[in-house]
Scaffold this active site. Sequence first.
Site, short mmCIF file in Angstrom:
data_model
loop_
_atom_site.label_atom_id
_atom_site.label_comp_id
_atom_site.label_asym_id
_atom_site.label_seq_id
_atom_site.Cartn_x
_atom_site.Cartn_y
_atom_site.Cartn_z
N LYS A 39 0.83 -1.21 0.00
CA LYS A 39 0.00 0.00 0.00
C LYS A 39 0.86 1.25 0.00
O LYS A 39 0.49 2.27 -0.59
CB LYS A 39 -0.94 0.01 1.20
CG LYS A 39 -2.02 -1.04 1.06
CD LYS A 39 -3.21 -0.77 1.95
CE LYS A 39 -4.28 -1.81 1.66
NZ LYS A 39 -5.43 -1.70 2.54
N LYS A 41 -4.77 -10.40 -6.45
CA LYS A 41 -6.00 -10.72 -5.70
C LYS A 41 -7.16 -9.83 -6.15
O LYS A 41 -6.95 -8.68 -6.56
CB LYS A 41 -5.71 -10.61 -4.19
CG LYS A 41 -6.40 -9.50 -3.48
CD LYS A 41 -6.25 -9.53 -1.98
CE LYS A 41 -6.56 -8.12 -1.49
NZ LYS A 41 -6.77 -7.93 -0.10
N LYS A 91 -11.39 -4.77 -3.82
CA LYS A 91 -12.38 -3.71 -4.03
C LYS A 91 -11.74 -2.35 -4.22
O LYS A 91 -12.38 -1.42 -4.68
CB LYS A 91 -13.38 -3.68 -2.87
CG LYS A 91 -12.76 -3.48 -1.49
CD LYS A 91 -13.77 -3.86 -0.41
CE LYS A 91 -13.07 -4.03 0.93
NZ LYS A 91 -13.83 -4.77 1.90
P1 AMP Z 1 -10.94 -6.74 3.70
O1 AMP Z 1 -11.93 -6.43 2.66
O2 AMP Z 1 -9.53 -6.44 3.29
O3 AMP Z 1 -11.30 -6.20 5.04
O4 AMP Z 1 -10.96 -8.31 3.86
C1 AMP Z 1 -11.96 -8.97 4.61
C2 AMP Z 1 -11.77 -10.47 4.56
O5 AMP Z 1 -11.94 -10.94 3.20
C3 AMP Z 1 -10.37 -10.93 4.99
O6 AMP Z 1 -10.51 -12.15 5.69
C4 AMP Z 1 -9.67 -11.13 3.68
O7 AMP Z 1 -8.63 -12.07 3.79
C5 AMP Z 1 -10.80 -11.66 2.80
N1 AMP Z 1 -10.54 -11.36 1.38
C6 AMP Z 1 -10.41 -10.14 0.80
N2 AMP Z 1 -10.17 -10.24 -0.51
C7 AMP Z 1 -10.13 -11.58 -0.78
C8 AMP Z 1 -9.90 -12.34 -1.96
N3 AMP Z 1 -9.67 -11.76 -3.14
N4 AMP Z 1 -9.95 -13.70 -1.87
C9 AMP Z 1 -10.18 -14.31 -0.69
N5 AMP Z 1 -10.39 -13.65 0.47
C10 AMP Z 1 -10.37 -12.29 0.43
#
Ligand code: AMP
Length: 329
Positions: free
Chosen positions: A113, A195, A198
């Site tokens: 980041k 990955k 969003k």
């Molecule tokens: P975040 O949106 O970064 O707060 O992620 C929330 C949860 O979603 C965390 O457990 C991340 O590891 C999981 N996560 C986010 N993006 C992915 C992805 N592309 N594939 C699998 N898990 C994800």
Amino acid sequence: MRLVSGIKPTGGLTLGNYIGAIKQFVQLQDELKDAEMFIFIADLHAITTPIEKQTLKKNIKEIAALYIACGLDPERVTLFVQSELPEHNQLAYVMESTVYMGELERMTQFKDKRQKLEEGLRGSLFTYPALMAADILLYDADLVPVGEDQKQHLELTRDLAIRFNNLYGDTFVVPKGYQPKTGAKIKSLTEPTKKMDKSSDNQKSYILLLDDLAQIKNKIKSAVTDSDGHIAYDIENKPGISNLLTIDASLLSTTIEERVNFYKNVSYQDFKLSVAEHVIDALRPIQEKFNVLINDPKLDDILDQGRDKAKQIAYKKIQKVYKKIGFLR
Ligand code: AMP
Ligand code: TRP
């Protein structure tokens, strides 16, 4: 047995969030009947990078409704908003005083980041893993279901729990991470080595749980694949096809091998249409439930109750930690 996890409300939730995290929460809720679950909206984490007030407010409410629409049962799971419990910040400071600078500097998420955002880099982006450790240790979580990108933060949380316990005596449970067998890292549809995220600038790279269903079909139809024409699971050489196979297997709760067999001799075009159909089948009922919940005042009641329940545990834990350190007369 206690489970804790959260998602930060920085944008709409993606299919990656669903497969890597929420679907696991729901499965664990259904399988581990005796487990206590605390699932929260990690809004404090959302201000580690710039975000507008109205967007943040909207995202917090949306995640709350999506948690329930995806199958979390507020009777079984304590759902709450992180910033409503100052104990998270209190313990985060203690964790900042437990972690070493060198450890924070090694976090790959921070390094990634930082590269994208040289200007206006916030201090909280650096200390973020200390807050995440606090989120987990505050509730004495045994198990933390997260996607692959959070594994390193979880390892650090374990190290911090052990370090604090060694310094002050047994205080925290040392938690274990939990990753899904299939789908711990769903990839971008346009750059399938990265990955699904969003925060990407390219809307075609991710599927949001609340995307229009016709749009979802188009995004999958235009997903990047390869020119080999043969459906097989090979992350190195066929990342696009492998990603679609992973999505398909996960949503149908089956194995990738089973899917590869199923799609033997199928064209890429028909394969994509079939995957799109499965994604739409999974998301349609979620969207229908979401549309009802988002305007239901019950949602606030659920979050109030969740906050009160989480507070009972968090308050006691902070008292205990502060006493161990030498605070509190
Ligand atoms: P975040 O949106 O970064 O707060 O992620 C929330 C949860 O979603 C965390 O457990 C991340 O590891 C999981 N996560 C986010 N993006 C992915 C992805 N592309 N594939 C699998 N898990 C994800
Ligand atoms: N850092 C996690 C993410 O970006 C979200 C999160 C914050 C979290 N606190 C947590 C996940 C505690 C599990 C447990 O995905």
